[in-house]
Design an enzyme around this catalytic site. Structure first.
Site, PDB file in Angstrom:
ATOM      1  N   LYS A  49       0.838  -1.201   0.000  1.00 55.14           N
ATOM      2  CA  LYS A  49       0.000   0.000   0.000  1.00 55.14           C
ATOM      3  C   LYS A  49       0.875   1.253   0.000  1.00 55.14           C
ATOM      4  CE  LYS A  49      -3.741  -2.526   2.205  1.00 55.14           C
ATOM      5  NZ  LYS A  49      -4.529  -2.862   3.398  1.00 55.14           N
ATOM      6  N   GLN A  93      -4.432  -1.316   9.648  1.00 54.46           N
ATOM      7  CA  GLN A  93      -4.367  -2.654   9.069  1.00 54.46           C
ATOM      8  C   GLN A  93      -4.927  -3.694  10.042  1.00 54.46           C
ATOM      9  OE1 GLN A  93      -3.516  -3.293   5.909  1.00 54.46           O
ATOM     10  NE2 GLN A  93      -3.766  -5.480   6.108  1.00 54.46           N
ATOM     11  N   ASP A 116     -10.947   2.958   4.093  1.00 52.72           N
ATOM     12  CA  ASP A 116     -11.263   1.525   4.054  1.00 52.72           C
ATOM     13  C   ASP A 116     -12.773   1.286   4.089  1.00 52.72           C
ATOM     14  OD1 ASP A 116      -9.302  -0.436   3.793  1.00 52.72           O
ATOM     15  OD2 ASP A 116      -8.534  -0.116   5.821  1.00 52.72           O
TER      16      ASP A 116
HETATM   17  N1  GUN Z   1      -6.846  -6.732   6.309  1.00 53.71           N
HETATM   18  C1  GUN Z   1      -7.199  -7.493   5.239  1.00 53.71           C
HETATM   19  N2  GUN Z   1      -7.736  -6.712   4.269  1.00 53.71           N
HETATM   20  C2  GUN Z   1      -7.720  -5.448   4.741  1.00 53.71           C
HETATM   21  C3  GUN Z   1      -8.137  -4.203   4.206  1.00 53.71           C
HETATM   22  O1  GUN Z   1      -8.658  -4.100   3.078  1.00 53.71           O
HETATM   23  N3  GUN Z   1      -7.944  -3.121   5.004  1.00 53.71           N
HETATM   24  C4  GUN Z   1      -7.400  -3.221   6.251  1.00 53.71           C
HETATM   25  N4  GUN Z   1      -7.271  -2.096   6.963  1.00 53.71           N
HETATM   26  N5  GUN Z   1      -7.013  -4.354   6.783  1.00 53.71           N
HETATM   27  C5  GUN Z   1      -7.168  -5.463   6.023  1.00 53.71           C
END
Ligand code: GUN
Length: 303
Positions: A49, A93, A116
């Site tokens: 990311k 995350q 998100d």
């Molecule tokens: N863990 C697995 N997928 C995601 C996501 O799309 N965003 C976040 N913040 N954590 C995750």
């Protein structure tokens, strides 16, 4: 044989369009990414990311917090980022270590920076069909279905998995597009039979090779959201065939990555199928960039 849905190519196309718009906007979107602890898979995702931000020229601010960080410390960081004018998106995350209350921490993020789409306000807005941040993986799945002209109106869709990150929001988006949606999970009876009714199957259960031929109606569209690590590569190849696994990863790291779908079996019955890797994964990142850019545009409009 199924046609493969190339998520990598679509993600590149979306990112190129975004880059062009970004240049003419003169904006510098900022994304803060918070990782608590040392979950290796999360560390890889977070790095991807941040790299995507750097490639696009976004402002990227990474925070690595120790495994035993207190809720108070984490809360303080989130509140500081909420007030930082250079930050337009805040990503926490998941999963986080067990002593942290995920729901409480997510709800501290300003809904206007919740790229998100996990804040209850955004979840609620999505439920009622209002403008909101749509979670990145579900948004990517819809982009992919649209790119391959998959018709959803009146079709039967089965979502395997009921997570807040993928299963539930994807079901809601399919419903908004007038599909008849069934959400299946670990307690569902006669799972393969239910799945075989579907025109579109979304597999998000986190179990390698779970969806085999018996789950798929001939001609159905199958989207594989799983990313599973398989350590006993020899055994997996013997059971599921070479093309179910990503050979390059095996060679480099001694393990293989595979989805929730038994690729080799399902590609013989599905009409369209996503590979793993190279299917949904790249779109998740592209949608995160899109959500962050959308957020920066909204802040610029409203300031
Ligand atoms: N863990 C697995 N997928 C995601 C996501 O799309 N965003 C976040 N913040 N954590 C995750």
């Amino acid at each position: 044989m199924a046609v493969l849905m190339d998520g990598k190519a679509l993600a590149r196309k979306i990112t190129d369009e975004l880059r062009n718009e970004l240049v003419s906007s003169g904006l510098r979107p900022g994304l803060a990414v918070i990782l608590v602890g040392e979950n290796p898979a999360s560390a890889v995702y977070v790095r991807m990311k941040e790299k995507a931000c750097e490639k696009l020229g976004f402002f990227s601010s990474g925070f690595r917090l120790p495994h035993d960080v207190s809720e108070d410390e984490l809360a303080k960081l989130i509140l500081r980022l909420n007030n930082d004018p250079d930050i337009h998106g805040i990503l926490l995350q998941l999963p986080m270590p067990g002593h942290l209350d995920e729901k409480r921490m997510l709800s501290l993020i300003l809904p206007e920076k919740d790229v998100d789409g996990f804040h209850p306000v955004n979840v609620g807005r999505m439920m009622v069909g209002d403008e909101c941040f749509v979670p990145c993986t579900p948004r990517g799945i819809m982009k992919l279905l649209d790119e391959y002209d998959v018709q959803l109106k009146g079709k039967r869709a089965v979502v395997l998995g009921r997570s807040n990150i993928v299963g539930k929001p994807t079901a809601m988006l399919l419903l908004q597009r007038h599909a008849t949606v069934t959400i299946c999970h670990s307690r569902t009876k006669n799972l393969a039979d239910v799945c075989r009714e579907a025109d579109v199957v979304i597999a998000a259960v986190g179990r390698p090779y779970f969806v085999d031929k018996s789950f798929v109606k001939p001609g159905a569209v199958v989207v594989d959201v799983g990313v599973n690590r398989v350590d006993d590569v020899e055994k997996a190849i013997e059971l599921f065939g070479e093309s179910s696994l990503k050979a390059t990863k095996v060679a480099e790291k001694g393990y293989a990555l595979c989805g929730d779908v038994n690729f080799e079996a399902v590609e013989k019955v599905a009409s369209l199928l996503t590979p793993v890797p190279g299917g949904v994964g790249p779109l998740t990142i592209a949608m995160l960039m899109q959500n962050t850019f959308d957020s920066a545009k909204r802040f610029a409009r409203e300031s």
